[in-house]
Design an enzyme around this catalytic site. Structure first.
Site, short mmCIF file in Angstrom:
data_model
loop_
_atom_site.label_atom_id
_atom_site.label_comp_id
_atom_site.label_asym_id
_atom_site.label_seq_id
_atom_site.Cartn_x
_atom_site.Cartn_y
_atom_site.Cartn_z
CG ASP A 68 39.99 50.11 43.48
OD1 ASP A 68 39.38 50.89 44.25
OD2 ASP A 68 41.21 49.90 43.56
CG ASN A 77 38.02 38.52 48.66
OD1 ASN A 77 36.83 38.22 48.54
ND2 ASN A 77 38.78 38.86 47.62
CD GLU A 88 40.81 44.91 44.26
OE1 GLU A 88 41.20 43.95 43.58
OE2 GLU A 88 41.52 45.48 45.12
#
Ligand SMILES: [Mg+2]
Length: 306
Positions: free
Chosen positions: A179, A187, A223
């Site tokens: 990940d 974000n 993710e």
């Protein structure tokens, strides 16, 4: 490489099963403009040809010399490899009873003899169009909309299938879970649009790191990604995991607030199969990923079963 990304465009292939040479000639004259045709005259040849998986549609005469078309159709519909291919019957026995029999056998439509070329043309085009729509829908259901990778459902199917296949022949299989490090922070810093662009780049980096045609990578969720590497032991998985990590680093995607590096990084955990079921494999890879996180991120860790 993910085969879904490589789906090649080709002409639609139709198998014509008809023993009357005059009718063969008519069908060929009408349909060869748009389609790749293979013309044969017996039910057995039809079953052999269909087993190749090369056809999008079949025009099937009811009255064949060796067996009737209904029997051929029933066999095609009972085989998972050929079940989805639409069957259009060709029959001179244009009775309601035959129509029912054909539909019961799994046929999608009927074309009556003597064949009207305009009707033949219109019906075949319509069924080809419908087949393509169905194929597109079922492919969309297997893919992740953002990255174009396989989705989690497809991953589950492929892992299960490959695990069974390799268990039979006593081969290894590795999976890699990975990940994006500090992705929530990414974000929060740059927004969800750039976050999506970042995930697409990571997906590309992972696909580029795969080495064999049977290797695949899927978006596991958010993710998180997962790769399946058939016939691969720990050293091979380590090499692919490092290649993913290096490809991502080489993108040099800015991540100013990351405590790990000034660019986007990934953490990876991988595990080879050692006589464990697929669910244990996923759990163990997840633990290895957790280890990679705990020991500093931006690294790959080989897992163990404990
Ligand atoms: Mg016939």
């Amino acid at each position: 490489m993910n085969p879904d990304l490589l789906a090649a465009k080709r002409r639609t292939a139709i198998l014509i099963v008809e023993d009357d040479t005059a009718i063969q000639a008519l069908l060929t004259a009408v349909l060869s403009v748009n389609y790749d045709l293979t013309v044969i005259g017996t039910g057995q040849e039809a079953l052999n040809q269909m087993a190749t998986g090369a056809f999008d549609l079949i025009l099937l005469d009811v009255g064949l010399p060796d067996m009737d078309g209904f029997t051929v159709c029933r066999q095609l519909k009972s085989d998972t490899r050929t079940r989805e291919v639409p069957v259009i019957f060709l029959t001179s026995r244009n009775s309601a009873q035959d129509e029912v029999k054909g539909l019961e056998a799994g046929g999608i439509d009927y074309i009556a003899k003597p064949i009207n070329p305009a009707i033949l043309w219109a019906r075949v085009n319509k069924h080809v169009e419908l087949k393509h729509s169905r194929d597109a829908l079922s492919q969309m259901a297997r893919l992740d909309g953002l990255t174009g990778l396989s989705n989690r459902r497809t991953f589950d199917d492929i892992l299960d299938r490959e695990w069974r296949r390799l268990a039979r022949v006593g081969q290894h299989l590795s999976i890699i879970m990975f990940d994006v490090d500090h992705f929530k922070l990414y974000n929060d810093t740059y927004g969800h649009g750039p976050g999506d662009v970042c995930l697409k780049k990571i997906a590309r980096c992972a696909v580029d790191a795969l080495q064999r045609p049977a290797d695949m990578v899927a978006r596991y969720g958010g993710e998180e990604f997962v790769a399946v590497l058939p016939d691969t032991q720990v050293a091979g998985a380590e090499a692919v995991a490092q290649a993913i990590r290096e490809n991502v680093a080489a993108q040099n995607i800015p991540h100013e607030k990351s405590p790990t590096a000034k660019h986007v990084t990934v953490s990876l955990g991988h595990i080879p199969k050692i006589g464990r079921p697929p669910t244990d494999l996923v759990t163990a890879a997840d633990h290895a990923l957790y280890e990679a996180k705990k020991t500093g991120r931006d690294r790959a860790v080989a897992g163990t079963f404990e």
